[in-house]
Design a protein around this motif. Sequence first.
Motif, PDB file in Angstrom:
ATOM      1  N   GLU A 141       0.833  -1.205   0.000  1.00  0.00           N
ATOM      2  CA  GLU A 141       0.000   0.000   0.000  1.00  0.00           C
ATOM      3  C   GLU A 141       0.867   1.255   0.000  1.00  0.00           C
ATOM      4  N   GLU A 142       1.892   1.270   0.826  1.00  0.00           N
ATOM      5  CA  GLU A 142       2.791   2.419   0.881  1.00  0.00           C
ATOM      6  C   GLU A 142       3.505   2.604  -0.449  1.00  0.00           C
ATOM      7  N   PHE A 143       3.937   1.491  -1.073  1.00  0.00           N
ATOM      8  CA  PHE A 143       4.610   1.564  -2.366  1.00  0.00           C
ATOM      9  C   PHE A 143       3.691   2.161  -3.430  1.00  0.00           C
ATOM     10  N   VAL A 144       2.423   1.751  -3.418  1.00  0.00           N
ATOM     11  CA  VAL A 144       1.460   2.280  -4.395  1.00  0.00           C
ATOM     12  C   VAL A 144       1.283   3.780  -4.216  1.00  0.00           C
ATOM     13  N   TYR A 145       1.195   4.228  -2.960  1.00  0.00           N
ATOM     14  CA  TYR A 145       1.052   5.664  -2.700  1.00  0.00           C
ATOM     15  C   TYR A 145       2.266   6.433  -3.221  1.00  0.00           C
ATOM     16  N   PHE A 146       3.468   5.897  -2.970  1.00  0.00           N
ATOM     17  CA  PHE A 146       4.676   6.552  -3.466  1.00  0.00           C
ATOM     18  C   PHE A 146       4.698   6.581  -4.993  1.00  0.00           C
ATOM     19  N   LEU A 147       4.233   5.502  -5.608  1.00  0.00           N
ATOM     20  CA  LEU A 147       4.175   5.458  -7.066  1.00  0.00           C
ATOM     21  C   LEU A 147       3.215   6.517  -7.602  1.00  0.00           C
ATOM     22  N   LEU A 148       2.062   6.658  -6.954  1.00  0.00           N
ATOM     23  CA  LEU A 148       1.096   7.679  -7.371  1.00  0.00           C
ATOM     24  C   LEU A 148       1.670   9.082  -7.188  1.00  0.00           C
ATOM     25  N   PHE A 149       2.372   9.312  -6.064  1.00  0.00           N
ATOM     26  CA  PHE A 149       3.035  10.592  -5.866  1.00  0.00           C
ATOM     27  C   PHE A 149       4.032  10.849  -6.983  1.00  0.00           C
ATOM     28  N   GLY A 150       4.813   9.823  -7.308  1.00  0.00           N
ATOM     29  CA  GLY A 150       5.824   9.977  -8.350  1.00  0.00           C
ATOM     30  C   GLY A 150       5.216  10.340  -9.688  1.00  0.00           C
ATOM     31  N   ILE A 151       4.131   9.660 -10.051  1.00  0.00           N
ATOM     32  CA  ILE A 151       3.467   9.941 -11.328  1.00  0.00           C
ATOM     33  C   ILE A 151       2.919  11.366 -11.341  1.00  0.00           C
ATOM     34  N   GLU A 152       2.277  11.766 -10.240  1.00  0.00           N
ATOM     35  CA  GLU A 152       1.746  13.130 -10.154  1.00  0.00           C
ATOM     36  C   GLU A 152       2.851  14.164 -10.300  1.00  0.00           C
ATOM     37  N   LEU A 153       3.958  13.958  -9.599  1.00  0.00           N
ATOM     38  CA  LEU A 153       5.047  14.938  -9.630  1.00  0.00           C
ATOM     39  C   LEU A 153       5.729  14.984 -11.000  1.00  0.00           C
ATOM     40  N   VAL A 154       5.859  13.831 -11.652  1.00  0.00           N
ATOM     41  CA  VAL A 154       6.421  13.806 -13.009  1.00  0.00           C
ATOM     42  C   VAL A 154       5.542  14.607 -13.955  1.00  0.00           C
ATOM     43  N   LEU A 155       4.242  14.363 -13.912  1.00  0.00           N
ATOM     44  CA  LEU A 155       3.316  15.090 -14.789  1.00  0.00           C
ATOM     45  C   LEU A 155       3.325  16.584 -14.487  1.00  0.00           C
ATOM     46  N   MET A 156       3.334  16.941 -13.199  1.00  0.00           N
ATOM     47  CA  MET A 156       3.380  18.346 -12.818  1.00  0.00           C
ATOM     48  C   MET A 156       4.649  19.008 -13.337  1.00  0.00           C
ATOM     49  N   GLY A 157       5.783  18.322 -13.189  1.00  0.00           N
ATOM     50  CA  GLY A 157       7.047  18.887 -13.638  1.00  0.00           C
ATOM     51  C   GLY A 157       7.092  19.084 -15.140  1.00  0.00           C
ATOM     52  N   VAL A 158       6.612  18.100 -15.887  1.00  0.00           N
ATOM     53  CA  VAL A 158       6.618  18.181 -17.352  1.00  0.00           C
ATOM     54  C   VAL A 158       5.674  19.268 -17.852  1.00  0.00           C
ATOM     55  N   PHE A 159       4.436  19.281 -17.333  1.00  0.00           N
ATOM     56  CA  PHE A 159       3.454  20.282 -17.769  1.00  0.00           C
ATOM     57  C   PHE A 159       3.917  21.696 -17.427  1.00  0.00           C
ATOM     58  N   THR A 160       4.484  21.857 -16.242  1.00  0.00           N
ATOM     59  CA  THR A 160       4.962  23.177 -15.832  1.00  0.00           C
ATOM     60  C   THR A 160       6.099  23.653 -16.733  1.00  0.00           C
ATOM     61  N   THR A 161       7.000  22.760 -17.066  1.00  0.00           N
ATOM     62  CA  THR A 161       8.107  23.118 -17.957  1.00  0.00           C
ATOM     63  C   THR A 161       7.594  23.545 -19.328  1.00  0.00           C
ATOM     64  N   LEU A 162       6.642  22.792 -19.860  1.00  0.00           N
ATOM     65  CA  LEU A 162       6.062  23.144 -21.162  1.00  0.00           C
ATOM     66  C   LEU A 162       5.463  24.546 -21.142  1.00  0.00           C
ATOM     67  N   LEU A 163       4.748  24.853 -20.073  1.00  0.00           N
ATOM     68  CA  LEU A 163       4.126  26.173 -19.967  1.00  0.00           C
ATOM     69  C   LEU A 163       5.176  27.271 -19.836  1.00  0.00           C
TER      70      LEU A 163
END
Length: 230
Positions: A141-163
């Motif tokens: 369960e903890e691993f899944v939460y960390f994975l979800l955090f990682g995916i969110e942060l990757v998407l946030m970083g990429v989208f922010t850079t594009l903008l």
Amino acid sequence: MAKNNPSIILFSIAGILYFTSVMLGNEYLALFAKPILIPSIFVYYFIESRGKINSYFVLSLAAFFIGDMLYLINLDDYYLLGLVIYLTPYLIVLGFLIQDIYNFLKRKILKKSDMSFIIILFFLVYLMISLLNVLDTQSDEEFVYFLLFGIELVLMGVFTTLLYVNENSKVNFFLIIAVSLFIISDIFFILNKNLFPLLIFKLANVSSQIISYYFYTRYFIEKQKHQINE
């Protein structure tokens, strides 16, 4: 403006006191200072936006506040619940980013998405995979939460850079600083909690978290001003 707003002065004082409490290991000072942070930054937002609040932004601040208070009360007891709660504001930020990209594409065409997009994408994905590989998670369960955090942060970083690379505006400047601080804060939180419990990691987590709240709020204030002027 910010310099004439008493709430931002209160936020700054509370931030300094909370940072000091962590550095000194003073729980009583932490219990006094940390609960002031989000309410004071909300008042700052309310005044600067002249009462025209966005319910999703307020919900994200509320989620940050609840997560902060749970970890302040007892990090170990509320650890997994806190992770779930902290996922919520990042989902809201992703929603804002998607909206920003959509609004940008209605006005212009993305021109600088090649190298910056690839570099940030590969760096953040590599960072996420590296952290997940070295972390000693206590449950799936903890691993899944960390994975979800990682995916969110990757998407946030990429989208922010594009903008930011396509439109170097004040809105996007505050946004890229806020998202960068979110990433830094979470990395040091994970390192301190799951790898090496070092004071320097905790201080880095706390300082970047406090400052991220300011820049996130500044981003949304400027975003609303920009929407009004359109």
